[in-house]
Scaffold this motif. Structure first.
Motif, short mmCIF file in Angstrom:
data_model
loop_
_atom_site.label_atom_id
_atom_site.label_comp_id
_atom_site.label_asym_id
_atom_site.label_seq_id
_atom_site.Cartn_x
_atom_site.Cartn_y
_atom_site.Cartn_z
N LYS A 95 0.69 -1.20 0.06
CA LYS A 95 -0.07 0.08 -0.10
C LYS A 95 0.96 1.24 -0.04
O LYS A 95 0.50 2.13 -0.57
N TYR A 103 -8.44 -1.62 -11.41
CA TYR A 103 -8.72 -2.84 -10.97
C TYR A 103 -9.50 -3.71 -12.14
O TYR A 103 -10.44 -2.79 -12.89
N ASP A 118 -14.32 -0.73 -3.75
CA ASP A 118 -14.25 -0.16 -2.61
C ASP A 118 -13.33 -0.58 -1.38
O ASP A 118 -12.60 0.11 -0.73
N ASP A 121 -9.94 0.25 -2.51
CA ASP A 121 -9.54 1.75 -2.35
C ASP A 121 -9.37 1.92 -0.77
O ASP A 121 -8.38 2.82 -0.24
N LYS A 122 -10.04 1.40 0.05
CA LYS A 122 -9.72 1.41 1.49
C LYS A 122 -8.30 1.00 1.94
O LYS A 122 -7.77 1.51 2.73
N ILE A 126 -6.65 5.07 -1.29
CA ILE A 126 -6.38 5.84 -2.73
C ILE A 126 -8.07 5.72 -3.34
O ILE A 126 -8.80 4.93 -2.95
N LYS A 127 -7.95 6.64 -4.26
CA LYS A 127 -9.28 6.42 -4.93
C LYS A 127 -8.97 6.03 -6.32
O LYS A 127 -8.22 6.30 -7.18
N ARG A 128 -9.53 4.81 -6.68
CA ARG A 128 -9.11 4.03 -8.02
C ARG A 128 -9.32 5.02 -9.28
O ARG A 128 -10.16 5.71 -9.22
N TYR A 131 -12.52 0.70 -12.55
CA TYR A 131 -12.39 -0.77 -12.48
C TYR A 131 -13.27 -1.49 -13.64
O TYR A 131 -14.13 -1.10 -14.09
#
Length: 148
Positions: A95, A103, A118, A121-122, A126-128, A131
């Motif tokens: 990470k 993704y 999600d 991301d957690k 980050i914010k992808r 996907y």
């Protein structure tokens, strides 16, 4: 921008989709593996049970230096509605080295909600970018949806 497609594949479906994606965009690729034996019908049941129980899988060492890459495409089968345990472990381990990721999820069902995206991301913090949800049966792509 140097891109690495990272994948885990229990049955070969995710491997097929991941390698197609790597070839399509001209990216390097890395297959991750685990010391757990989850192949065949009994392995399928074991993987599902471990996922539901929230167990962890230990990854085999891999040879790529993750720090050499700017962008990642993480490719994982969906187990019991979640990211596979090996991909989850990879994300937890790396990470701090992953700042940008898309993704690709493979599954047998007709539609995949954003829950696995999600979840990653957690873990990664980050914010992808996007996907892709790929429905596959016996290494054949039946349907593919891209979500931004």
């Amino acid at each position: 921008m140097k891109t690495l497609v990272v994948y885990y594949s229990r049955s070969g479906n995710t491997e097929k989709a991941a390698l197609e994606k790597a070839e399509e965009i001209g990216a390097d690729f890395l297959q991750i593996d685990t010391i757990e034996d989850v192949f065949g019908p009994q392995g399928f049941m074991k993987a599902g049970k471990m996922t539901v129980l929230g167990r962890e899988m230990i990854l085999m060492p891999y040879e790529k230096d993750i720090k050499e890459y700017d962008r990642f495409i993480l490719c994982s089968p969906i187990w019991a509605g979640k990211v596979s345990l090996p991909m989850k472990k990879f994300a937890e381990t790396e990470k701090d080295n992953i700042n940008s990721a898309d993704y690709l999820f493979t599954h047998g069902g007709k539609s995949m909600k954003s829950k696995p995206a999600d979840e990653l991301d957690k873990i990664l913090g980050i914010k992808r970018g996007q996907y892709e949800s790929v429905q596959m049966i016996l290494k054949k792509k039946l349907n593919s949806e891209i979500f931004i």
